[in-house]
Design a protein around this motif. Structure first.
Motif, PDB file in Angstrom:
ATOM      1  N   ILE A 112       0.872  -1.182   0.000  1.00 40.36           N
ATOM      2  CA  ILE A 112       0.000   0.000   0.000  1.00 40.36           C
ATOM      3  C   ILE A 112       0.902   1.224   0.000  1.00 40.36           C
ATOM      4  O   ILE A 112       2.028   1.174   0.495  1.00 40.36           O
ATOM      5  CB  ILE A 112      -0.971   0.041   1.206  1.00 40.36           C
ATOM      6  CG1 ILE A 112      -0.218   0.058   2.546  1.00 40.36           C
ATOM      7  CG2 ILE A 112      -1.961  -1.108   1.154  1.00 40.36           C
ATOM      8  CD1 ILE A 112      -1.098   0.385   3.721  1.00 40.36           C
ATOM      9  N   ASP A 113       0.401   2.302  -0.556  1.00 43.29           N
ATOM     10  CA  ASP A 113       1.151   3.552  -0.585  1.00 43.29           C
ATOM     11  C   ASP A 113       1.061   4.191   0.795  1.00 43.29           C
ATOM     12  O   ASP A 113      -0.028   4.380   1.326  1.00 43.29           O
ATOM     13  CB  ASP A 113       0.554   4.474  -1.658  1.00 43.29           C
ATOM     14  CG  ASP A 113       1.389   5.721  -1.891  1.00 43.29           C
ATOM     15  OD1 ASP A 113       2.320   5.977  -1.094  1.00 43.29           O
ATOM     16  OD2 ASP A 113       1.106   6.433  -2.863  1.00 43.29           O
ATOM     17  N   ARG A 114       2.217   4.516   1.390  1.00 40.38           N
ATOM     18  CA  ARG A 114       2.204   5.091   2.745  1.00 40.38           C
ATOM     19  C   ARG A 114       1.423   6.401   2.791  1.00 40.38           C
ATOM     20  O   ARG A 114       0.909   6.789   3.834  1.00 40.38           O
ATOM     21  CB  ARG A 114       3.629   5.286   3.265  1.00 40.38           C
ATOM     22  CG  ARG A 114       4.416   6.336   2.525  1.00 40.38           C
ATOM     23  CD  ARG A 114       5.814   6.521   3.129  1.00 40.38           C
ATOM     24  NE  ARG A 114       6.564   7.499   2.411  1.00 40.38           N
ATOM     25  CZ  ARG A 114       6.395   8.819   2.546  1.00 40.38           C
ATOM     26  NH1 ARG A 114       5.503   9.284   3.378  1.00 40.38           N
ATOM     27  NH2 ARG A 114       7.114   9.659   1.839  1.00 40.38           N
ATOM     28  N   ARG A 115       1.321   7.093   1.644  1.00 35.28           N
ATOM     29  CA  ARG A 115       0.602   8.374   1.630  1.00 35.28           C
ATOM     30  C   ARG A 115      -0.909   8.196   1.737  1.00 35.28           C
ATOM     31  O   ARG A 115      -1.623   9.165   1.933  1.00 35.28           O
ATOM     32  CB  ARG A 115       0.952   9.157   0.367  1.00 35.28           C
ATOM     33  CG  ARG A 115       2.406   9.613   0.355  1.00 35.28           C
ATOM     34  CD  ARG A 115       2.716  10.394  -0.893  1.00 35.28           C
ATOM     35  NE  ARG A 115       2.547   9.594  -2.086  1.00 35.28           N
ATOM     36  CZ  ARG A 115       3.532   9.178  -2.869  1.00 35.28           C
ATOM     37  NH1 ARG A 115       4.765   9.495  -2.595  1.00 35.28           N
ATOM     38  NH2 ARG A 115       3.292   8.459  -3.933  1.00 35.28           N
ATOM     39  N   THR A 116      -1.397   6.957   1.599  1.00 37.56           N
ATOM     40  CA  THR A 116      -2.838   6.727   1.710  1.00 37.56           C
ATOM     41  C   THR A 116      -3.245   6.362   3.132  1.00 37.56           C
ATOM     42  O   THR A 116      -4.423   6.185   3.407  1.00 37.56           O
ATOM     43  CB  THR A 116      -3.296   5.604   0.753  1.00 37.56           C
ATOM     44  OG1 THR A 116      -2.637   4.386   1.116  1.00 37.56           O
ATOM     45  CG2 THR A 116      -2.989   5.948  -0.690  1.00 37.56           C
ATOM     46  N   VAL A 117      -2.274   6.256   4.047  1.00 40.43           N
ATOM     47  CA  VAL A 117      -2.562   5.909   5.442  1.00 40.43           C
ATOM     48  C   VAL A 117      -2.821   7.186   6.232  1.00 40.43           C
ATOM     49  O   VAL A 117      -2.014   8.109   6.207  1.00 40.43           O
ATOM     50  CB  VAL A 117      -1.379   5.124   6.069  1.00 40.43           C
ATOM     51  CG1 VAL A 117      -1.657   4.803   7.527  1.00 40.43           C
ATOM     52  CG2 VAL A 117      -1.095   3.868   5.276  1.00 40.43           C
ATOM     53  N   GLU A 118      -3.966   7.228   6.929  1.00 40.19           N
ATOM     54  CA  GLU A 118      -4.312   8.408   7.733  1.00 40.19           C
ATOM     55  C   GLU A 118      -4.655   7.976   9.145  1.00 40.19           C
ATOM     56  O   GLU A 118      -5.327   6.971   9.345  1.00 40.19           O
ATOM     57  CB  GLU A 118      -5.503   9.141   7.105  1.00 40.19           C
ATOM     58  CG  GLU A 118      -5.184   9.709   5.738  1.00 40.19           C
ATOM     59  CD  GLU A 118      -6.402  10.340   5.071  1.00 40.19           C
ATOM     60  OE1 GLU A 118      -7.492  10.346   5.673  1.00 40.19           O
ATOM     61  OE2 GLU A 118      -6.239  10.805   3.948  1.00 40.19           O
ATOM     62  N   PHE A 119      -4.195   8.758  10.121  1.00 40.60           N
ATOM     63  CA  PHE A 119      -4.452   8.481  11.531  1.00 40.60           C
ATOM     64  C   PHE A 119      -5.423   9.529  12.074  1.00 40.60           C
ATOM     65  O   PHE A 119      -5.252  10.707  11.794  1.00 40.60           O
ATOM     66  CB  PHE A 119      -3.165   8.570  12.362  1.00 40.60           C
ATOM     67  CG  PHE A 119      -2.061   7.669  11.878  1.00 40.60           C
ATOM     68  CD1 PHE A 119      -2.120   6.316  12.102  1.00 40.60           C
ATOM     69  CD2 PHE A 119      -0.971   8.199  11.214  1.00 40.60           C
ATOM     70  CE1 PHE A 119      -1.093   5.484  11.668  1.00 40.60           C
ATOM     71  CE2 PHE A 119       0.057   7.382  10.779  1.00 40.60           C
ATOM     72  CZ  PHE A 119      -0.004   6.017  11.004  1.00 40.60           C
ATOM     73  N   PRO A 120      -6.415   9.114  12.904  1.00 41.14           N
ATOM     74  CA  PRO A 120      -7.268  10.122  13.543  1.00 41.14           C
ATOM     75  C   PRO A 120      -6.459  10.978  14.521  1.00 41.14           C
ATOM     76  O   PRO A 120      -6.705  12.160  14.683  1.00 41.14           O
ATOM     77  CB  PRO A 120      -8.334   9.320  14.267  1.00 41.14           C
ATOM     78  CG  PRO A 120      -7.936   7.888  14.187  1.00 41.14           C
ATOM     79  CD  PRO A 120      -6.812   7.750  13.216  1.00 41.14           C
ATOM     80  N   ALA A 121      -5.480  10.357  15.171  1.00 41.12           N
ATOM     81  CA  ALA A 121      -4.582  11.064  16.091  1.00 41.12           C
ATOM     82  C   ALA A 121      -3.241  10.341  16.043  1.00 41.12           C
ATOM     83  O   ALA A 121      -3.201   9.144  15.752  1.00 41.12           O
ATOM     84  CB  ALA A 121      -5.144  11.025  17.510  1.00 41.12           C
ATOM     85  N   PRO A 122      -2.132  11.041  16.319  1.00 39.79           N
ATOM     86  CA  PRO A 122      -0.824  10.369  16.292  1.00 39.79           C
ATOM     87  C   PRO A 122      -0.783   9.192  17.269  1.00 39.79           C
ATOM     88  O   PRO A 122      -1.341   9.268  18.361  1.00 39.79           O
ATOM     89  CB  PRO A 122       0.151  11.460  16.736  1.00 39.79           C
ATOM     90  CG  PRO A 122      -0.563  12.741  16.528  1.00 39.79           C
ATOM     91  CD  PRO A 122      -2.027  12.445  16.659  1.00 39.79           C
ATOM     92  N   ILE A 123      -0.126   8.115  16.870  1.00 41.65           N
ATOM     93  CA  ILE A 123      -0.011   6.928  17.723  1.00 41.65           C
ATOM     94  C   ILE A 123       1.277   7.066  18.530  1.00 41.65           C
ATOM     95  O   ILE A 123       2.366   6.990  17.979  1.00 41.65           O
ATOM     96  CB  ILE A 123       0.000   5.642  16.881  1.00 41.65           C
ATOM     97  CG1 ILE A 123      -1.316   5.517  16.115  1.00 41.65           C
ATOM     98  CG2 ILE A 123       0.241   4.423  17.767  1.00 41.65           C
ATOM     99  CD1 ILE A 123      -1.361   4.345  15.159  1.00 41.65           C
ATOM    100  N   ARG A 124       1.114   7.276  19.842  1.00 39.76           N
ATOM    101  CA  ARG A 124       2.278   7.515  20.699  1.00 39.76           C
ATOM    102  C   ARG A 124       2.312   6.603  21.915  1.00 39.76           C
ATOM    103  O   ARG A 124       3.061   6.858  22.845  1.00 39.76           O
ATOM    104  CB  ARG A 124       2.287   8.975  21.153  1.00 39.76           C
ATOM    105  CG  ARG A 124       2.496   9.934  20.009  1.00 39.76           C
ATOM    106  CD  ARG A 124       2.993  11.269  20.498  1.00 39.76           C
ATOM    107  NE  ARG A 124       3.436  12.068  19.395  1.00 39.76           N
ATOM    108  CZ  ARG A 124       2.809  13.157  18.959  1.00 39.76           C
ATOM    109  NH1 ARG A 124       1.726  13.570  19.556  1.00 39.76           N
ATOM    110  NH2 ARG A 124       3.288  13.825  17.938  1.00 39.76           N
ATOM    111  N   ALA A 125       1.471   5.547  21.918  1.00 40.74           N
ATOM    112  CA  ALA A 125       1.438   4.649  23.073  1.00 40.74           C
ATOM    113  C   ALA A 125       1.233   3.212  22.600  1.00 40.74           C
ATOM    114  O   ALA A 125       0.774   2.983  21.484  1.00 40.74           O
ATOM    115  CB  ALA A 125       0.310   5.060  24.022  1.00 40.74           C
TER     116      ALA A 125
END
Length: 156
Positions: A112-125
């Motif tokens: 998959i193209d990394r540019r098509t991945v979206e996060f609702p909020a940054p994953i920091r945990a």
């Protein structure tokens, strides 16, 4: 004042690569152009636009059926990503879209193209998180991401 630009990469909330957009001067000058996400619109740029559209057509998932099948595959099980974490389960940094794309490659053997991945909020945990992958114009896969402590971190 607005500036007419040609997007060279996909910009969430603005458009896809190859789109001609009108944006405020500051947004164009301070964000889009320095990051290489857009170029000024010119007649010569229109030729570049046609090349971008042709390349996007080749890269895009061929059909709706393929996109639906990939969506079912991606939603079948979580993607496990190992990250270094501290004592309290917080990560050193955040999980990036590149790491998610690599996790999909190792878990499902699908690119998959990394540019098509979206996060609702940054994953920091550590723990379970959600991300969205745009597979087609109107097909989104809801990805479940399982972040675990990597060997060598305080939690492992």
């Amino acid at each position: 004042m607005t500036t007419k630009l040609i997007l060279t990469h996909e910009v969430s909330g603005l458009g896809a690569a190859g789109d001609v957009v009108d944006v405020k001067d500051g947004y164009a000058r301070n964000f889009l152009m320095p990051r290489g996400l857009a170029t000024p619109w010119t007649k010569g740029g229109q030729r570049q636009l046609d090349q971008i559209r042709a390349a996007r057509g080749k890269r895009a998932i061929a059909s709706l059926e393929d996109a639906q099948a990939l969506k079912a595959t991606l939603e079948s099980k979580p993607v496990v990503i190992a990250e270094r974490a501290g004592e309290n389960g917080r990560l050193f940094g955040a999980v990036a879209s590149k790491e998610v794309a690599e996790g999909v490659k190792s878990a499902f053997d699908k690119d998959i193209d990394r540019r098509t991945v979206e996060f609702p909020a940054p994953i920091r945990a550590l723990g379970e998180h959600k991300a969205t992958v745009r597979l087609h114009d109107d097909i989104f896969a809801n990805l479940l991401i399982q972040v675990v402590a990597a060997k060598g971190s305080a939690k492992a």
